[in-house]
Design an enzyme around this catalytic site. Structure first.
Site, PDB file in Angstrom:
ATOM      1  N   TYR A 144      59.121  30.872  17.627  1.00  0.00           N
ATOM      2  CA  TYR A 144      57.933  31.983  17.262  1.00  0.00           C
ATOM      3  C   TYR A 144      58.143  32.502  16.053  1.00  0.00           C
ATOM      4  O   TYR A 144      59.184  32.716  15.479  1.00  0.00           O
ATOM      5  CB  TYR A 144      58.316  33.190  18.409  1.00  0.00           C
ATOM      6  N   ASP A 239      62.679  30.088   9.058  1.00  0.00           N
ATOM      7  CA  ASP A 239      62.408  31.731   9.838  1.00  0.00           C
ATOM      8  C   ASP A 239      63.495  32.248  10.210  1.00  0.00           C
ATOM      9  O   ASP A 239      64.175  31.831  11.353  1.00  0.00           O
ATOM     10  CB  ASP A 239      61.143  31.408  10.613  1.00  0.00           C
ATOM     11  N   LYS A 267      63.722  42.048  10.951  1.00  0.00           N
ATOM     12  CA  LYS A 267      65.043  42.651  12.229  1.00  0.00           C
ATOM     13  C   LYS A 267      66.035  43.174  11.436  1.00  0.00           C
ATOM     14  O   LYS A 267      65.978  44.386  10.622  1.00  0.00           O
ATOM     15  CB  LYS A 267      65.355  41.379  13.251  1.00  0.00           C
TER      16      LYS A 267
HETATM   17  C1  LIG Z   1      60.705  38.495  15.732  1.00  0.00           C
HETATM   18  C2  LIG Z   1      60.143  37.298  15.021  1.00  0.00           C
HETATM   19  C3  LIG Z   1      59.147  37.333  14.295  1.00  0.00           C
HETATM   20  C4  LIG Z   1      58.218  38.366  14.138  1.00  0.00           C
HETATM   21  O1  LIG Z   1      58.896  39.491  13.658  1.00  0.00           O
HETATM   22  P1  LIG Z   1      57.868  40.893  13.646  1.00  0.00           P
HETATM   23  O2  LIG Z   1      58.488  42.030  12.895  1.00  0.00           O
HETATM   24  O3  LIG Z   1      57.846  41.254  15.115  1.00  0.00           O
HETATM   25  O4  LIG Z   1      56.433  40.699  13.246  1.00  0.00           O
HETATM   26  C5  LIG Z   1      59.108  36.107  13.724  1.00  0.00           C
HETATM   27  N1  LIG Z   1      59.872  35.091  13.325  1.00  0.00           N
HETATM   28  C6  LIG Z   1      61.086  35.120  14.293  1.00  0.00           C
HETATM   29  C7  LIG Z   1      62.062  34.383  14.447  1.00  0.00           C
HETATM   30  C8  LIG Z   1      61.250  36.424  14.929  1.00  0.00           C
HETATM   31  O5  LIG Z   1      62.383  36.409  15.714  1.00  0.00           O
END
Ligand SMILES: *Cc1c(COP(=O)(O)O)cnc(C)c1O
Length: 431
Positions: A144, A239, A267
């Site tokens: 994701y 990511d 995060k």
């Molecule tokens: C949480 C997450 C996102 C999205 O971040 P948001 O701040 O919720 O838009 C993208 N990539 C990874 C790997 C994530 O865990």
């Protein structure tokens, strides 16, 4: 355990907020019951609107690596807020945070702040396409990267929880340039490159997948991606929105020694406030506006409060021993769960990488989304409900990682495992 007030708030919320929540994963859709409306948090504990206390392993889905209401973060926030909450002009704190990120993350020479992980991955992909002049991108099933149109295919997390393949509202044409491969399957990536090599702008990957439960990379997987990308002239994007400052101070790239071209952060980097970032090699990042032609912008990007919270968090994490302590506690938790499950005789696979963990009601090994989906859904539901009842707050979905913070202590772990003993027995009764 009373949940009357949460239930009342949920009814009220549903009248003004679609589904009663501002992000679908919060809705308890796959586990049933009413989402708990949280009123307060301190350290590793949270309290809901009915006054129930929980040990929290969600940590706002990853950011709260120091725990809730950490004194040093609150101090930094108060100081920043007193000077004004937003300017839309450059501030010195942004440089401090950028320098801290550059110093910590091996691949990052320059970094641009944004407000969410979604924005970070969207912008990194735009940069990859702009810099290479190529169209196609490759992602992995179960990974994701936020709710970016082109990335909502085979996405994990909430998309997987809801059991939808993509999303209405994303025209097929928007995902036609998105290739997919199974996580940990280098041969599939090689195939994609032999077919589309000249057209692939980038490969984007969660170096440790955390949105299909927790699935670490097999030895050689990240190295193989690095080599395939380099050979084909494609960019490798890690990511690290979840893994950054979570599996090591320098993220998964430090832990596994593989250096991507671009990195997404989020995060933890915002310390519990809305901040995220993307960064990488200077020659790539300098192609962003204003020095370069690739456009990206944000009214609240580099917000002073978010920068202050992020900086205070990174300063605490930089202290020697932080990651050893975090990893040790996370390991104790997962090993405790595994031992209990083995004693009780319920099939469980536990996974730990630094300060993140996952568990599957499945004999394992779990190396792909295909395998993660075989996790026993009903056992998870029973386990989740029993843990919640016993005061342990886990992510309400089998497709999420769990997070331990520096504020989880031995007593909290003991209490968690005591609750797990009963909860696993209940799960074991489901055939
Ligand atoms: C949480 C997450 C996102 C999205 O971040 P948001 O701040 O919720 O838009 C993208 N990539 C990874 C790997 C994530 O865990």
């Amino acid at each position: 355990m009373a949940s009357r007030r949460s239930a009342g708030l949920f009814r009220r919320a549903r009248k003004s907020i679609p589904g009663g929540v501002n992000s679908p994963v919060r809705a308890f859709g796959s586990v049933g019951g009413t989402p708990r409306f949280l009123a307060r948090g301190k350290g590793c504990r949270v309290w809901d609107a009915d006054g129930n206390e929980y040990i929290d392993y969600v940590g706002s889905w990853g950011p709260l690596i120091l725990g809730h209401a950490d004194p040093s973060v609150l101090r930094a926030l108060r100081a920043a807020a007193a000077d004004g909450t937003s300017f839309g002009a450059p501030t010195e704190r942004e440089i401090d945070l950028a320098e801290a990120i550059v110093a910590a993350v091996p691949s990052i020479e320059r970094v641009r702040m944004v407000s969410s992980g979604t924005e970070a991955s969207m912008s990194a992909i735009r940069l990859a396409r702009g810099a290479t002049g190529r169209k196609r991108i490759l992602k992995f099933e179960g990974c994701y990267h936020g709710h970016v149109d082109a990335l909502l295919v085979g996405a994990g997390s909430g998309v997987a929880t809801l059991g939808i393949p993509g999303s209405p509202g994303v025209p097929e044409e928007f995902t036609q340039l998105t290739l997919q491969a199974p996580f940990n399957d280098l041969a599939a990536v090689e195939d994609a490159f032999s077919r589309w090599g000249e057209e692939i702008a980038c490969v984007i990957v969660e170096p440790v997948a955390g949105n299909m439960g927790c699935v670490p990379p097999l030895p050689g997987f990240l190295e193989g991606l690095r080599e395939l990308c380099t050979r084909a002239g494609a960019l490798l994007i890690f990511d690290e929105v979840m893994t950054g400052f979570r599996v090591a101070f320098g993220g998964a790239q430090e832990r596994y020694g593989v250096v991507p071209d671009l990195t997404c952060l989020g995060k933890v980097v915002g310390g519990g406030l809305p901040a995220a970032a993307f960064g990488g090699r200077a020659d790539l990042m300098d192609q962003m506006a204003p020095d370069g032609p690739i456009y990206q912008a944000g009214t609240l990007s580099g917000n002073p409060l978010a920068a202050a919270a992020g900086l205070a968090t990174l300063e605490r994490l930089r202290r020697p021993g932080s990651y050893e302590a975090l990893a040790k506690r996370t390991r104790q938790l997962a090993e405790g769960l595994q031992t209990l499950a083995d004693e009780i005789g319920v099939e469980l696979t536990t996974v730990v990488v630094g300060g993140m963990f996952g568990f599957f009601f499945h004999p394992g090994p779990v190396q792909s989304f295909e395998a993660a989906k075989k996790s026993h859904a009903e056992r998870f539901r029973r386990f989740f409900a029993a843990m919640l009842e016993a005061g342990v707050y886990l992510a309400p979905s089998p497709y999420e990682a769990g997070f331990v913070s520096l504020s989880h202590g031995p007593r909290d772990l003991d209490q968690t495992l005591e609750a797990a003993r009963k909860a696993l027995r209940r799960a074991a009764r489901v055939r």
